[in-house]
Write an enzyme that holds these catalytic residues in place. Structure first.
Site, mmCIF file in Angstrom:
data_model
loop_
_atom_site.group_PDB
_atom_site.id
_atom_site.type_symbol
_atom_site.label_atom_id
_atom_site.label_comp_id
_atom_site.label_asym_id
_atom_site.label_seq_id
_atom_site.Cartn_x
_atom_site.Cartn_y
_atom_site.Cartn_z
ATOM 1 N N CYS A 60 6.812 -12.277 -4.772
ATOM 2 C CA CYS A 60 5.472 -12.227 -4.183
ATOM 3 C C CYS A 60 4.791 -13.577 -4.224
ATOM 4 O O CYS A 60 4.035 -13.936 -3.332
ATOM 5 C CB CYS A 60 4.633 -11.179 -4.895
ATOM 6 S SG CYS A 60 4.621 -11.409 -6.678
ATOM 7 N N LYS B 38 6.668 5.948 -9.933
ATOM 8 C CA LYS B 38 7.455 6.183 -8.701
ATOM 9 C C LYS B 38 8.066 4.835 -8.331
ATOM 10 O O LYS B 38 7.421 3.988 -7.717
ATOM 11 C CB LYS B 38 6.519 6.686 -7.595
ATOM 12 C CG LYS B 38 7.170 7.502 -6.507
ATOM 13 C CD LYS B 38 8.141 6.774 -5.604
ATOM 14 C CE LYS B 38 7.557 5.785 -4.638
ATOM 15 N NZ LYS B 38 8.623 4.985 -3.975
ATOM 16 N N GLU C 110 -1.357 -4.968 -6.184
ATOM 17 C CA GLU C 110 -0.679 -6.273 -6.292
ATOM 18 C C GLU C 110 0.154 -6.397 -5.029
ATOM 19 O O GLU C 110 1.182 -5.728 -4.897
ATOM 20 C CB GLU C 110 0.217 -6.309 -7.538
ATOM 21 C CG GLU C 110 -0.527 -6.218 -8.847
ATOM 22 C CD GLU C 110 -1.265 -7.495 -9.198
ATOM 23 O OE1 GLU C 110 -0.890 -8.566 -8.672
ATOM 24 O OE2 GLU C 110 -2.220 -7.429 -9.982
HETATM 25 P P1 NAD Z 1 6.808 -1.754 -0.027
HETATM 26 O O1 NAD Z 1 5.357 -1.889 0.265
HETATM 27 O O2 NAD Z 1 7.731 -1.432 1.073
HETATM 28 O O3 NAD Z 1 7.041 -0.626 -1.154
HETATM 29 C C1 NAD Z 1 6.473 -0.709 -2.438
HETATM 30 C C2 NAD Z 1 6.377 0.681 -3.041
HETATM 31 O O4 NAD Z 1 5.384 1.414 -2.348
HETATM 32 C C3 NAD Z 1 7.648 1.518 -2.954
HETATM 33 O O5 NAD Z 1 7.768 2.280 -4.136
HETATM 34 C C4 NAD Z 1 7.381 2.425 -1.754
HETATM 35 O O6 NAD Z 1 8.092 3.628 -1.804
HETATM 36 C C5 NAD Z 1 5.894 2.657 -1.908
HETATM 37 N N1 NAD Z 1 5.153 2.955 -0.678
HETATM 38 C C6 NAD Z 1 5.291 2.360 0.522
HETATM 39 N N2 NAD Z 1 4.379 2.866 1.383
HETATM 40 C C7 NAD Z 1 3.658 3.776 0.699
HETATM 41 C C8 NAD Z 1 2.581 4.644 1.039
HETATM 42 N N3 NAD Z 1 2.040 4.632 2.266
HETATM 43 N N4 NAD Z 1 2.082 5.450 0.089
HETATM 44 C C9 NAD Z 1 2.601 5.438 -1.157
HETATM 45 N N5 NAD Z 1 3.620 4.650 -1.538
HETATM 46 C C10 NAD Z 1 4.139 3.830 -0.619
HETATM 47 O O7 NAD Z 1 7.238 -3.120 -0.748
HETATM 48 P P2 NAD Z 1 8.671 -3.673 -1.165
HETATM 49 O O8 NAD Z 1 9.397 -4.136 0.046
HETATM 50 O O9 NAD Z 1 9.336 -2.750 -2.099
HETATM 51 O O10 NAD Z 1 8.207 -4.941 -2.027
HETATM 52 C C11 NAD Z 1 7.893 -6.153 -1.445
HETATM 53 C C12 NAD Z 1 6.401 -6.384 -1.329
HETATM 54 O O11 NAD Z 1 5.789 -6.269 -2.608
HETATM 55 C C13 NAD Z 1 6.096 -7.787 -0.862
HETATM 56 O O12 NAD Z 1 5.034 -7.748 0.051
HETATM 57 C C14 NAD Z 1 5.694 -8.501 -2.137
HETATM 58 O O13 NAD Z 1 4.890 -9.644 -1.938
HETATM 59 C C15 NAD Z 1 4.974 -7.415 -2.862
HETATM 60 N N6 NAD Z 1 4.919 -7.692 -4.301
HETATM 61 C C16 NAD Z 1 3.739 -8.092 -4.847
HETATM 62 C C17 NAD Z 1 3.674 -8.421 -6.189
HETATM 63 C C18 NAD Z 1 2.386 -8.872 -6.825
HETATM 64 O O14 NAD Z 1 2.335 -8.902 -8.040
HETATM 65 N N7 NAD Z 1 1.370 -9.205 -6.066
HETATM 66 C C19 NAD Z 1 4.815 -8.327 -6.975
HETATM 67 C C20 NAD Z 1 6.014 -7.917 -6.387
HETATM 68 C C21 NAD Z 1 6.041 -7.593 -5.038
#
Ligand code: NAD
Length: 477
Positions: A285, A176, A251
């Site tokens: 991240c 997804k 992550e």
């Molecule tokens: P986000 O949390 O808004 O969304 C990430 C994904 O989760 C999307 O596919 C979204 O549709 C889904 N999602 C959101 N809420 C959900 C829920 N309650 N249930 C199921 N799915 C859900 O994040 P974003 O803005 O797309 O990405 C940025 C974030 O990701 C930052 O916090 C960044 O640090 C983190 N990130 C971490 C890593 C790592 O390896 N640690 C890598 C890349 C990004």
């Protein structure tokens, strides 16, 4: 309209090895952050689509798990080659979706994911899936059906970490992708379809977290959720997954420190920190968003940081400007409000600010921003901003630097700069983070990656990444 700026429309979902019509009729519009225009459309998947994809992944699981590892590795190599063959297309697509400058996007967003997928071919082949422990035979078996939920900032890279490891381990996947940047997941599905990956091994359902994501996480036939995204979303995912006691890897976000010791080459350390902080317009991240410097060298560090920040002139990612926009309007507003908060809380604004960059009224651009004299308890020093904003924090002793570095809820990454490698390593050992770069040590896609504390659970990449997708069974003979 130039070819590169054409609208990309996807009307089908990839389920059970076929492109199928979604159950609903709504689409998600993907907006190009540099132009604020629609760059593509994907289906808004529904829980019914998630259900169908889980069914396909479940049906494929037994056969895929029993496929000899040499054959699974062969499929991963074919996926790798297919992605390499499309790296220019993918680089352009993600430069448009996310706003990362094109040459960097081609390397990091297109070629690196292909390398990661390929790495899992070798890792699977080398893996000791069976081991004798006394009279027991210990088997490492695939966990089962995996829901892979990925974020917007490195859309294909994050997917590659999950799909490569899961397929190498013998799991099947329902992916997804982020609703903000879903298009490269469809290109991965194109490649899977072209190389003839067995039906149901990889499925792609676009949609929002609250409907497709939630349906996958709560589904009893999903054995594992591999999630990359923000810490608040990760908490919600873990809570939902707990109801069916799924394996969960998370992550999540970061607020990574770059600790410059008093014997470091200050110019080199500050330049490296600013550049890393502004990578992908700060939407990384592991961004080193907190620069910790000895108080006696604070002003010197501020001058260097300002000079380097000025080199990051914002502009069109397809024209390979040094700094692209952030990925969405919401994110642009968030970053600006953090900059305002920094000013309100009394940090010194050195360069940048909440207004759009001069001459860029269209597009989700944010000025490259540096704050100095930041106190560790300020909001901008505690919370993940996810934009091109650096906070410079002075410290008085090495112990204080460690306390500040470890003084957030996060623990994803960090940096240490020192004239002595040993001193740098000694400080790296004291940081409560999953990775630390000493004196700019480069990224290693075979080294385990993941977070301490609220930056996550589990590890991706390399052997540790593969192991997350394995169950352990002991057979007494
Ligand atoms: P986000 O949390 O808004 O969304 C990430 C994904 O989760 C999307 O596919 C979204 O549709 C889904 N999602 C959101 N809420 C959900 C829920 N309650 N249930 C199921 N799915 C859900 O994040 P974003 O803005 O797309 O990405 C940025 C974030 O990701 C930052 O916090 C960044 O640090 C983190 N990130 C971490 C890593 C790592 O390896 N640690 C890598 C890349 C990004």
């Amino acid at each position: 309209m130039p070819e590169a700026r054409k609208v990309r429309v996807r009307e089908s979902l990839y389920i059970g090895g076929e492109w199928v019509a979604p159950s609903g009729s709504e689409a998600i519009e993907v907006v190009e952050p540099a132009t604020e225009e629609v760059l593509g459309r994907v289906p808004r998947g529904t829980p019914a689509d998630a259900e169908r994809a889980v069914g396909a992944a479940r049906a494929a699981f037994e056969g895929w798990a029993a496929t000899p590892v040499e054959e699974r590795a062969g499929w991963l190599r074919r996926l790798h080659e297919g992605l390499v063959g499309r790296s220019d297309e993918i680089g352009t697509l993600i430069a448009r979706e996310v706003g990362m400058p094109i040459s960097m996007a081609t390397l990091i967003q297109a070629i690196a994911p292909a390398l990661v997928v390929g790495s899992f071919a070798d890792l699977a082949l080398e893996h000791p899936f069976e081991e004798k422990v006394g009279a027991s035979l210990v088997l490492r078996e695939p966990v089962g059906v995996v829901a892979a939920i990925t974020p917007c900032n490195y859309p294909l890279y994050q997917l590659a970490c999950k799909v490569g490891a899961a397929l190498g381990a013998g799991c099947t996947v329902v992916a997804k992708p982020s609703e903000v940047a879903p298009l490269s997941a469809f290109v991965l599905a194109d490649v899977a379809s072209e190389v003839g990956l067995p039906a149901g091994v990889l499925n792609v359902v676009s949609g929002y977290g609250e409907d497709v994501g939630a349906a996958l996480i709560s589904h009893p036939e999903v054995d594992m959720v591999s999630f990359t995204g923000s810490t608040p979303a990760g908490r919600a995912v873990a809570a939902t997954a707990a109801a069916t006691v799924k394996r969960v890897t998370l992550e999540l976000g970061g607020k990574s420190p770059s600790v410059v010791l008093d014997d470091a080459d200050l110019e080199e350390a500050v330049r490296a920190t600013v550049s890393q902080c502004y990578l992908n317009a700060g939407q990384t991240c592991l961004s080193w968003t907190r620069l910790l410097v000895p108080r006696s060298r604070h002003d010197e560090a501020v001058a260097i940081a300002a000079k380097v920040a000025e080199e990051f002139v914002p502009g069109d990612p397809l024209a390979d400007a040094r700094l692209g926009p952030v990925a969405s309007k919401v994110q642009q507003e968030r970053v600006r409000s953090y900059i305002r908060k920094g000013i309100e809380e009394g940090a010194t604004l050195v360069i940048g600010g909440p207004e759009p960059p001069v001459g860029l009224d269209r597009g989700y651009y944010v000025q490259p921003t540096v704050f100095s004299n930041v106190r560790p308890d300020m909001t901008i020093a505690q919370e993940e901003i996810f934009g091109p904003v650096l906070s410079i924090i002075p410290y008085d002793s090495e112990d204080e630097a460690v306390a500040i570095a470890n003084g957030t809820i996060y623990g994803l990454h960090g940096a240490v700069f020192s004239g002595s490698r040993e001193r740098g390593l000694a400080l790296a050992r004291r940081l409560r983070t999953g990775q630390v770069d000493v004196n700019g040590g480069g990224y290693n896609h075979l080294a385990p990656f993941g977070g301490y504390k609220q930056s996550g659970l589990g590890r991706e990449l390399g052997r540790s990444g593969l192991e997350e997708y394995l169950e352990t069974k002991s057979v007494q003979l």
